[in-house]
Motif scaffolding. Structure first.
Motif, PDB file in Angstrom:
ATOM      1  N   ARG A   1     -37.200  12.960 -43.754  1.00  0.00           N
ATOM      2  CA  ARG A   1     -36.510  13.285 -43.525  1.00  0.00           C
ATOM      3  C   ARG A   1     -36.254  12.313 -41.937  1.00  0.00           C
ATOM      4  N   LYS A   2     -37.593  12.915 -40.945  1.00  0.00           N
ATOM      5  CA  LYS A   2     -38.090  12.388 -40.087  1.00  0.00           C
ATOM      6  C   LYS A   2     -38.111  11.076 -39.441  1.00  0.00           C
ATOM      7  N   LYS A   3     -39.202  10.623 -40.767  1.00  0.00           N
ATOM      8  CA  LYS A   3     -39.357   9.427 -40.547  1.00  0.00           C
ATOM      9  C   LYS A   3     -38.191   8.411 -40.735  1.00  0.00           C
ATOM     10  N   PHE A   4     -36.956   8.419 -41.710  1.00  0.00           N
ATOM     11  CA  PHE A   4     -35.931   8.054 -41.956  1.00  0.00           C
ATOM     12  C   PHE A   4     -35.321   8.144 -40.360  1.00  0.00           C
ATOM     13  N   GLU A   5     -34.939   9.005 -39.571  1.00  0.00           N
ATOM     14  CA  GLU A   5     -34.318   9.374 -38.209  1.00  0.00           C
ATOM     15  C   GLU A   5     -34.842   8.724 -37.249  1.00  0.00           C
ATOM     16  N   LEU A   6     -36.500   8.381 -37.622  1.00  0.00           N
ATOM     17  CA  LEU A   6     -36.633   7.618 -36.440  1.00  0.00           C
ATOM     18  C   LEU A   6     -36.456   6.356 -36.424  1.00  0.00           C
ATOM     19  N   LEU A   7     -36.088   6.233 -37.822  1.00  0.00           N
ATOM     20  CA  LEU A   7     -35.802   4.309 -38.092  1.00  0.00           C
ATOM     21  C   LEU A   7     -34.864   4.264 -37.875  1.00  0.00           C
ATOM     22  N   ILE A   8     -33.620   4.828 -37.828  1.00  0.00           N
ATOM     23  CA  ILE A   8     -32.207   4.562 -37.995  1.00  0.00           C
ATOM     24  C   ILE A   8     -31.964   4.980 -36.889  1.00  0.00           C
ATOM     25  N   PHE A   9     -31.832   5.754 -35.842  1.00  0.00           N
ATOM     26  CA  PHE A   9     -31.532   6.697 -34.205  1.00  0.00           C
ATOM     27  C   PHE A   9     -32.558   5.961 -33.410  1.00  0.00           C
TER      28      PHE A   9
END
Length: 85
Positions: free
Chosen positions: A76-84
């Motif tokens: 989830r943290k990796k995904f948030e870094l990519l998106i935001f």
């Protein structure tokens, strides 16, 4: 050779599985008293009786949920870094 066994255990702990949760543990046993106990658990098989060292593999089913949760948080943290970012 005890050093080779330790290197093999280190490599084994890095091996992935399908869920990448690694719920296993490895114990390198060299203590004679513990080896004698393990020999009894191995039905006094000759290989266990004569071993100077034994590696015990343990699957920890109790770790599954904890490690799955940690993996979920990490992804989830990796995904948030990519998106935001």
């Amino acid at each position: 050779d005890s050093d080779k066994v330790k290197k093999c255990i280190i490599n084994a702990t890095l091996a992935p599985n399908s869920s990448n949760l690694q719920t296993w543990e490895f114990y390198h046993v060299t203590n004679k008293t513990v080896l004698d106990s393990i020999t009894k658990a191995c039905f006094n098989q000759n290989a266990a009786k004569t071993a100077n060292q034994i590696v015990v593999f343990v699957v920890r089913k109790d770790l599954w949920r904890k490690r799955a949760k940690n993996q979920s948080i990490k992804h989830r943290k990796k995904f948030e870094l990519l998106i935001f970012h």
